[in-house]
Design an enzyme around this catalytic site. Structure first.
Site, PDB file in Angstrom:
ATOM      1  CG  HIS A   1     -19.300  11.654   6.289  1.00  9.23           C
ATOM      2  ND1 HIS A   1     -19.588  10.351   5.942  1.00  9.23           N
ATOM      3  CD2 HIS A   1     -18.018  11.501   6.998  1.00  9.23           C
ATOM      4  CE1 HIS A   1     -18.694   9.460   6.589  1.00  9.23           C
ATOM      5  NE2 HIS A   1     -17.887  10.495   7.003  1.00  9.23           N
TER       6      HIS A   1
ATOM      7  NE  ARG B   1     -17.213   4.779   7.862  1.00  3.68           N
ATOM      8  CZ  ARG B   1     -16.520   5.516   7.918  1.00  3.68           C
ATOM      9  NH1 ARG B   1     -16.626   6.661   8.514  1.00  3.68           N
ATOM     10  NH2 ARG B   1     -15.191   5.563   7.368  1.00  3.68           N
TER      11      ARG B   1
ATOM     12  CD  GLU C   1     -22.735   9.513   5.181  1.00  4.67           C
ATOM     13  OE1 GLU C   1     -21.805   9.430   4.367  1.00  4.67           O
ATOM     14  OE2 GLU C   1     -22.687   9.214   6.542  1.00  4.67           O
TER      15      GLU C   1
ATOM     16  CB  SER D   1     -11.838  14.135   8.277  1.00  4.85           C
ATOM     17  OG  SER D   1     -12.200  13.908   7.090  1.00  4.85           O
TER      18      SER D   1
END
Length: 352
Positions: free
Chosen positions: A317, A269, A298, A320
């Site tokens: 980001h 984070r 962001e 994942s």
């Protein structure tokens, strides 16, 4: 003996049971009202959600506006949300007493006011485990991109900076025989350690609130203090959650304790890092380089100083962002939501 039912009695019997059948059918057809704040997830999961709920959907591939959230949350039983949504006291107040569950498409939950949910007996679902490998893979990739200067090298090749081979050009530190420090030794941190071990790192250190003795045996990782990790590590990888205690834990003092040759990586984070302090550390040569998959805010503004630094690699980001991980996250978020609404055990409920 045959018993005859009078016509009036038969009619009453049929009316009574027809009425009960209609009531039962209506009850079975009622669907819980759910608010969903994005539409760009696995299509099969979205279709299942639509079939099982009365869905109010932000039908855009972008973060839902605050206005949309506040206008559409009243009366909802559940919310299918993302880390871009702020689930705070104002939103929970607006939702009213029907809200039973907040199911987030993320392993992190710092965007949710956990205490407020606890006070209102609102369950929280999240998505641990399913994104572990994807995030660990990205972490290692970002580390290599940063230390071996891959993006810099690509730009030099693309724009004509590559004129000839040189023994010292575009060199950077390798993982072999290095000391790697991992801050946060949960599932992702442990997976990162395993991958780093395969690159023949000499030492793996970790800092964590609790001892992970059994888990650490697999890689030979050693638990040390935060300060000791900063001092000894050639590579420092941040894999911990954002909490009040970890907010801005990487600050002026932290960077000053690192080696001048240290490479700093953050895929957790952005709030874990004091970005102004990081900018100063990179500009002044306090540390060698940094690789970030997360920032504050962001997206990071295009004119931000970090984008102007050749020794800082920034990704949008995507920790994942494998097809498999994102599909599994969508399914788990759906299962958490529906199980909570149906008073069944949630597959991944945050323990409040």
């Amino acid at each position: 003996m045959v018993h005859l039912i009078t016509s009036n009695t038969a009619i009453k019997f049929l009316r009574f049971n027809t009425s009960r059948l209609k009531a039962f059918s209506t009850a079975m057809m009622e669907k819980p009202e759910v608010l969903m704040t994005r539409c760009d997830i696995a299509p099969n999961v979205l279709e299942e959600l639509k079939s099982r709920c009365k869905l109010t959907l932000w039908n855009k591939e972008s973060a839902a506006s605050r206005t949309f959230l506040l206008e559409n949350i009243p009366g909802k039983s559940g919310i299918f949300c993302f880390l871009t949504d702020k689930i705070d006291k104002e939103l929970l107040d607006t939702a009213g007493p029907n809200l039973k569950v907040v199911s987030t498409f993320s392993v992190g939950y710092d965007h949710i006011d956990v205490k407020e949910c606890q006070q209102r007996n609102i369950k929280i679902g999240y998505t641990p485990d399913v994104l572990t490998e994807a995030t660990a893979e990205l972490t290692l990739g970002l580390l290599l991109c940063t230390s071996r200067r891959l993006i810099e090298a690509h730009e030099e090749a693309r724009t004509g900076g590559w004129t000839t081979w040189s023994p010292s050009w575009m060199t950077g530190p390798g993982l072999g025989e290095s000391t790697v420090g991992i801050v946060g030794f949960g599932r992702i941190g442990q997976s990162v350690a395993l991958k780093v071990k395969a690159f023949n790192a000499k030492n793996i250190l970790y800092f964590n609130r609790s001892e992970k003795q059994n888990e650490a045996k697999i890689t030979g990782a050693v638990k040390v203090s935060f300060e000791e990790l900063l001092k000894q590590s050639d590579f420092i990888i941040c894999c911990c959650a954002l909490t009040k205690e970890t907010q801005n834990m990487f600050n002026i003092e932290s960077f000053a304790k690192m080696k001048r040759t240290a490479v700093f990586i953050n895929t957790s984070r952005g709030g874990l890092v004091d970005q102004n302090a990081l900018v100063d550390a990179l500009e002044n040569g306090t540390i060698r380089a940094a690789g970030l998959d997360v920032t504050v805010p962001e997206p990071l503004p295009l004119d931000h100083r970090l984008f102007k630094m050749s020794n800082c690699t920034i990704l949008p980001h995507i920790g994942s962002a494998t097809i498999e991980a994102r599909t599994a996250m969508a399914k788990l978020t759906l299962d958490n939501l529906m199980n909570a609404l149906e008073d069944k055990p949630m597959p991944a409920q945050l323990k409040l």
